[in-house]
Design a protein around this motif. Structure first.
Motif, PDB file in Angstrom:
ATOM      1  N   GLU A 309       0.988  -1.162   0.053  1.00 16.91           N
ATOM      2  CA  GLU A 309       0.053   0.065  -0.237  1.00 16.91           C
ATOM      3  C   GLU A 309       0.705   1.448   0.198  1.00 16.91           C
ATOM      4  O   GLU A 309       0.359   2.472  -0.496  1.00 16.91           O
ATOM      5  N   LYS A 310       2.114   0.938   0.499  1.00 20.39           N
ATOM      6  CA  LYS A 310       2.956   2.356   0.609  1.00 20.39           C
ATOM      7  C   LYS A 310       3.402   2.609  -0.959  1.00 20.39           C
ATOM      8  O   LYS A 310       4.039   3.820  -1.038  1.00 20.39           O
ATOM      9  N   ALA A 311       3.287   1.752  -1.844  1.00 19.88           N
ATOM     10  CA  ALA A 311       3.766   2.032  -3.240  1.00 19.88           C
ATOM     11  C   ALA A 311       2.609   2.635  -4.057  1.00 19.88           C
ATOM     12  O   ALA A 311       2.786   2.548  -5.378  1.00 19.88           O
ATOM     13  N   GLN A 312       1.471   2.914  -3.569  1.00 19.96           N
ATOM     14  CA  GLN A 312       0.246   3.201  -4.378  1.00 19.96           C
ATOM     15  C   GLN A 312       0.581   4.404  -5.158  1.00 19.96           C
ATOM     16  O   GLN A 312       1.013   5.417  -4.751  1.00 19.96           O
ATOM     17  N   GLN A 313       0.203   4.319  -6.566  1.00 18.99           N
ATOM     18  CA  GLN A 313       0.481   5.618  -7.315  1.00 18.99           C
ATOM     19  C   GLN A 313      -0.956   6.412  -7.553  1.00 18.99           C
ATOM     20  O   GLN A 313      -1.745   5.434  -7.975  1.00 18.99           O
ATOM     21  N   LEU A 314      -1.161   7.544  -7.079  1.00 17.37           N
ATOM     22  CA  LEU A 314      -2.678   8.052  -7.261  1.00 17.37           C
ATOM     23  C   LEU A 314      -2.508   8.904  -8.653  1.00 17.37           C
ATOM     24  O   LEU A 314      -3.388   9.541  -9.050  1.00 17.37           O
ATOM     25  N   PHE A 315      -1.046   9.719  -9.097  1.00 14.79           N
ATOM     26  CA  PHE A 315      -1.245  10.468  -9.882  1.00 14.79           C
ATOM     27  C   PHE A 315       0.114  10.343 -10.810  1.00 14.79           C
ATOM     28  O   PHE A 315       0.953   9.707 -10.575  1.00 14.79           O
ATOM     29  N   LYS A 316       0.061  11.058 -12.008  1.00 17.41           N
ATOM     30  CA  LYS A 316       1.064  10.775 -12.970  1.00 17.41           C
ATOM     31  C   LYS A 316       1.266  12.255 -13.628  1.00 17.41           C
ATOM     32  O   LYS A 316       0.426  12.740 -14.022  1.00 17.41           O
ATOM     33  N   SER A 317       2.548  12.489 -13.720  1.00 21.07           N
ATOM     34  CA  SER A 317       2.834  13.828 -14.293  1.00 21.07           C
ATOM     35  C   SER A 317       3.517  13.613 -15.698  1.00 21.07           C
ATOM     36  O   SER A 317       4.026  12.563 -15.972  1.00 21.07           O
ATOM     37  N   PRO A 318       3.320  14.515 -16.620  1.00 17.87           N
ATOM     38  CA  PRO A 318       3.622  14.313 -17.923  1.00 17.87           C
ATOM     39  C   PRO A 318       5.342  14.277 -17.997  1.00 17.87           C
ATOM     40  O   PRO A 318       5.862  13.872 -19.049  1.00 17.87           O
ATOM     41  N   GLY A 319       5.780  14.877 -16.888  1.00 16.68           N
ATOM     42  CA  GLY A 319       7.187  14.943 -16.731  1.00 16.68           C
ATOM     43  C   GLY A 319       7.771  13.717 -16.107  1.00 16.68           C
ATOM     44  O   GLY A 319       7.707  12.540 -16.314  1.00 16.68           O
ATOM     45  N   ALA A 320       8.883  14.170 -15.103  1.00 14.82           N
ATOM     46  CA  ALA A 320       9.271  13.015 -14.186  1.00 14.82           C
ATOM     47  C   ALA A 320       8.547  12.574 -13.220  1.00 14.82           C
ATOM     48  O   ALA A 320       7.671  13.486 -12.399  1.00 14.82           O
ATOM     49  N   ASN A 321       8.514  11.131 -12.778  1.00 16.56           N
ATOM     50  CA  ASN A 321       7.762  10.763 -11.759  1.00 16.56           C
ATOM     51  C   ASN A 321       8.667  10.125 -10.877  1.00 16.56           C
ATOM     52  O   ASN A 321       9.347   9.154 -11.508  1.00 16.56           O
ATOM     53  N   SER A 322       8.595  10.109  -9.601  1.00 11.43           N
ATOM     54  CA  SER A 322       9.562   9.476  -8.646  1.00 11.43           C
ATOM     55  C   SER A 322       8.623   8.930  -7.495  1.00 11.43           C
ATOM     56  O   SER A 322       7.634   9.511  -7.077  1.00 11.43           O
ATOM     57  N   LEU A 323       9.176   7.766  -6.874  1.00  8.46           N
ATOM     58  CA  LEU A 323       8.734   7.049  -5.808  1.00  8.46           C
ATOM     59  C   LEU A 323       9.673   6.982  -4.682  1.00  8.46           C
ATOM     60  O   LEU A 323      10.815   6.633  -4.779  1.00  8.46           O
ATOM     61  N   ALA A 340       8.001   0.084  -9.556  1.00 10.70           N
ATOM     62  CA  ALA A 340       8.275   1.350  -9.883  1.00 10.70           C
ATOM     63  C   ALA A 340       8.938   1.391 -11.251  1.00 10.70           C
ATOM     64  O   ALA A 340       8.530   2.377 -12.114  1.00 10.70           O
ATOM     65  N   TRP A 341       9.787   0.585 -11.550  1.00 11.61           N
ATOM     66  CA  TRP A 341      10.417   0.689 -12.736  1.00 11.61           C
ATOM     67  C   TRP A 341       9.732   0.161 -14.003  1.00 11.61           C
ATOM     68  O   TRP A 341       9.655   0.830 -14.838  1.00 11.61           O
ATOM     69  N   GLU A 342       8.773  -0.705 -13.623  1.00 17.96           N
ATOM     70  CA  GLU A 342       7.774  -1.296 -14.660  1.00 17.96           C
ATOM     71  C   GLU A 342       6.681  -0.345 -15.001  1.00 17.96           C
ATOM     72  O   GLU A 342       5.983  -0.286 -16.239  1.00 17.96           O
ATOM     73  N   ARG A 343       6.579   0.663 -13.994  1.00 17.03           N
ATOM     74  CA  ARG A 343       5.354   1.472 -14.166  1.00 17.03           C
ATOM     75  C   ARG A 343       5.946   2.773 -14.601  1.00 17.03           C
ATOM     76  O   ARG A 343       4.995   3.880 -14.758  1.00 17.03           O
ATOM     77  N   GLY A 344       7.068   2.866 -14.949  1.00 18.09           N
ATOM     78  CA  GLY A 344       7.780   4.001 -15.733  1.00 18.09           C
ATOM     79  C   GLY A 344       8.281   5.269 -14.731  1.00 18.09           C
ATOM     80  O   GLY A 344       8.501   6.138 -15.152  1.00 18.09           O
ATOM     81  N   PHE A 345       8.258   4.850 -13.757  1.00 15.58           N
ATOM     82  CA  PHE A 345       9.096   6.077 -12.660  1.00 15.58           C
ATOM     83  C   PHE A 345      10.347   6.412 -13.258  1.00 15.58           C
ATOM     84  O   PHE A 345      10.902   5.347 -13.492  1.00 15.58           O
ATOM     85  N   GLN A 346      10.748   7.445 -13.129  1.00  7.20           N
ATOM     86  CA  GLN A 346      12.238   8.023 -13.574  1.00  7.20           C
ATOM     87  C   GLN A 346      13.269   7.730 -12.547  1.00  7.20           C
ATOM     88  O   GLN A 346      14.377   7.531 -12.785  1.00  7.20           O
ATOM     89  N   ALA A 347      12.543   7.548 -11.281  1.00  4.06           N
ATOM     90  CA  ALA A 347      13.562   7.366 -10.331  1.00  4.06           C
ATOM     91  C   ALA A 347      12.726   6.541  -9.061  1.00  4.06           C
ATOM     92  O   ALA A 347      11.592   7.146  -8.851  1.00  4.06           O
ATOM     93  N   ALA A 348      13.177   5.992  -8.192  1.00  8.30           N
ATOM     94  CA  ALA A 348      12.580   5.271  -7.056  1.00  8.30           C
ATOM     95  C   ALA A 348      13.584   5.039  -5.916  1.00  8.30           C
ATOM     96  O   ALA A 348      15.020   4.914  -6.308  1.00  8.30           O
ATOM     97  N   LEU A 349      13.127   5.289  -4.576  1.00  8.98           N
ATOM     98  CA  LEU A 349      14.329   5.106  -3.677  1.00  8.98           C
ATOM     99  C   LEU A 349      13.349   4.420  -2.454  1.00  8.98           C
ATOM    100  O   LEU A 349      12.491   4.675  -1.987  1.00  8.98           O
ATOM    101  N   ALA A 350      14.071   3.414  -1.875  1.00  6.42           N
ATOM    102  CA  ALA A 350      13.753   2.592  -0.781  1.00  6.42           C
ATOM    103  C   ALA A 350      14.507   2.687   0.313  1.00  6.42           C
ATOM    104  O   ALA A 350      15.830   2.407   0.166  1.00  6.42           O
ATOM    105  N   VAL A 351      13.839   2.924   1.450  1.00  9.20           N
ATOM    106  CA  VAL A 351      14.856   3.382   2.497  1.00  9.20           C
ATOM    107  C   VAL A 351      14.507   2.513   3.632  1.00  9.20           C
ATOM    108  O   VAL A 351      13.270   2.575   4.147  1.00  9.20           O
ATOM    109  N   LYS A 352      15.300   1.855   4.392  1.00 10.40           N
ATOM    110  CA  LYS A 352      15.154   1.242   5.803  1.00 10.40           C
ATOM    111  C   LYS A 352      15.312   2.276   6.767  1.00 10.40           C
ATOM    112  O   LYS A 352      16.331   2.466   7.418  1.00 10.40           O
ATOM    113  N   GLY A 353      14.391   3.229   7.121  1.00 15.47           N
ATOM    114  CA  GLY A 353      14.351   4.188   7.805  1.00 15.47           C
ATOM    115  C   GLY A 353      13.747   4.039   9.156  1.00 15.47           C
ATOM    116  O   GLY A 353      13.513   2.750   9.567  1.00 15.47           O
TER     117      GLY A 353
END
Length: 484
Positions: A309-323, A340-353
């Motif tokens: 559920e944390k990776a839910q995408q609600l919107f898409k920009s015509p430019g760069a999209n990041s997660l 995130a890669w398959e859905r076309g995100f330009q960049a994605a970051l997963a953090v063990k925070g």
């Protein structure tokens, strides 16, 4: 607080669930020691008493609890010897076989023995029943089966025991990539993602159960990034059991902002140059998912979609999209980044925070080693000329000027104190809250490829705060959210 639909839960049975509703190497069989406070015969006796109406409602065992417990017992037949049924568990079931066969509801008997079959009463129940026939034998589902099962579970037309059995079973079997995709799309599929007219957009996905120890900076990070021309969208809930910590929605409410924005209202605020970010409650974009929060208490363990559920995408920009997503349990970061890669995100970051969030701690206590992920462990990708450029690193705050001997906690943890502390930091008040916001904005933008130099990212972040622009964006959000 959510409205109660189920009786109980019974605390003794919850303790039994905590031990057996887990993986093949983590399960702790019941009754292995005579001094063990959770004996299998006593647990089965409590369930039978509840079915007979011999327990008060507050101490009753809900059907959801029964579904989770008996699903775990069924799946454990396929576990390694050390986590399979103990001698005491076998003995208890043998002794109470007649009572169980006579008194357990039909759906529970099916969960305990899927080969006996079960006649579903609705189409949705048929979907879940067919899925359970595989899950309860340790097998996996395809993408379509998982999505259909999850959508059925979100309906009101499936018995709680069957819902619980399917969810606990999937967790114990550990979801495949296709199952992860199926859960995510059951809430809001890619065909429902809305266009938003901004040059770039970043989704932040934090654990829905909130913070109970450390300041939660995501909302204030979004305000600072908006001042830097980087739009963000946040999503979550007001409160999520069993942790029920402080969430972005709680902080927004404490600030006086509106928290029931739909997709259209959120889009308006994201596109507004004076605002540049928005929060959307799961209550608005997936009310069915929000409505079964109580089930999380009764199955004891987090459902499989607690990660997706944390990776839910609600919107898409015509430019760069990041997660940007946070996580606690290793193993989910790879599949979520692949999504995130398959859905076309330009960049994605997963953090063990901190507390399973994407938030960087102010002190790297122990670097990651093979087999061990430290807090601040970061993994992600950037899309460069159509190719995937992956990276892995520990973020050490000292390398960019944050020198803390220990990671500070808040004196008080509540939406009000977080709101006050965040406002003070955006007003220029120095301290660990200010530093936490700066660190998270700077490192997020640096690792997403927005700012190539980490030190420069820190510098521009501080300027956005000290100039008053970040606070202006937050105040604009609070006021304009009431009018959209």
């Amino acid at each position: 607080m959510y409205p109660k639909r189920y009786p109980g839960p019974n605390e003794d049975v919850l303790e039994a669930q905590a031990r057996v509703c887990t993986g093949p190497h983590q399960t702790r069989p019941l009754g292995t020691k005579s001094t063990d406070g959770v004996q299998p015969a006593a647990i089965l006796g409590t369930i039978l008493k509840s079915l007979r109406g011999e327990l008060p409602s507050a101490q009753s065992v809900s059907k959801a609890q029964m579904g989770a417990f008996f699903a775990a017992m069924t799946i454990r037949r396929y576990f390694p010897a050390e986590t399979r049924w103990s001698d005491k568990e076998i003995e208890a079931f043998d002794e109470l076989e007649t009572q169980l066969e006579t008194e357990l509801p039909e759906e529970i008997l099916f969960i305990l023995n899927p080969d006996r079959g079960y006649k579903p009463s609705t189409m949705e129940e048929e979907v879940v029943t067919e899925a359970c026939k595989k899950i309860l034998k340790g097998e996996h589902l395809g993408y379509g089966e998982t999505r259909a099962m999850a959508e059925a579970i979100l309906s009101e037309n499936v018995k709680p025991a069957l819902k619980a059995a399917a969810l606990i079973g999937q967790r114990m079997n550990r979801e495949t990539y296709d199952e992860v995709r199926g859960y995510l799309d059951a809430f809001l599929g890619p065909e429902q993602v809305q266009e938003v007219s901004v040059g770039a957009l970043t989704h932040f996905g934090e654990p829905f159960d909130g913070a109970t120890r450390y300041f939660r900076p995501t909302l204030f990070v979004a305000a600072v990034r908006a001042a830097l021309g980087e739009a963000s969208v946040l999503h979550g809930v007001d409160e999520m059991p069993p942790k029920s910590g402080v969430t972005e929605e709680g902080i927004l409410r404490a600030l006086g902002a509106r928290t029931d924005l739909g997709i259209d209202g959120a889009r308006t605020l994201i596109e507004d140059k004076d605002v540049g970010f928005a929060y959307v409650s799961q209550r608005e974009y997936s009310p069915a998912a929000y409505s079964i929060r109580e089930l999380r208490v009764h199955i004891k363990k987090r459902p499989p979609w607690a990660a997706t559920e944390k990776a839910q995408q609600l919107f898409k920009s015509p430019g760069a999209n990041s997660l940007v997503i946070g996580y606690y349990h290793p193993g989910y970061e790879g599949p979520l980044l692949n999504l995130a890669w398959e859905r076309g995100f330009q960049a994605a970051l997963a953090v063990k925070g901190e507390e399973g969030t994407s938030h960087y701690t102010l002190r790297l206590a122990k670097p990651s080693t093979e087999g061990y992920m430290a807090v601040n462990y970061s993994q992600g990708f950037r899309r460069v000329n159509g190719r995937r450029d992956d990276f892995i690193l520990d973020v050490d705050p000292q390398s960019i000027g944050f020198n803390y001997g220990r990671n500070p906690r808040m004196d008080a943890v509540s939406p009000d104190t977080f709101a006050e502390s965040g406002l003070a930091a955006l007003s220029g008040e120095m301290g660990h809250v200010y530093d936490r916001i700066v660190l998270n904005v700077a490192m997020t933008d640096h690792l997403l490829g927005i700012c190539s130099d980490a030190a420069e990212a820190v510098k521009r972040t501080k300027h956005a705060i000290e100039s008053g622009r970040a606070l202006a964006h937050l105040r604009a959000y609070i006021e304009k959210s009431k009018r959209v």
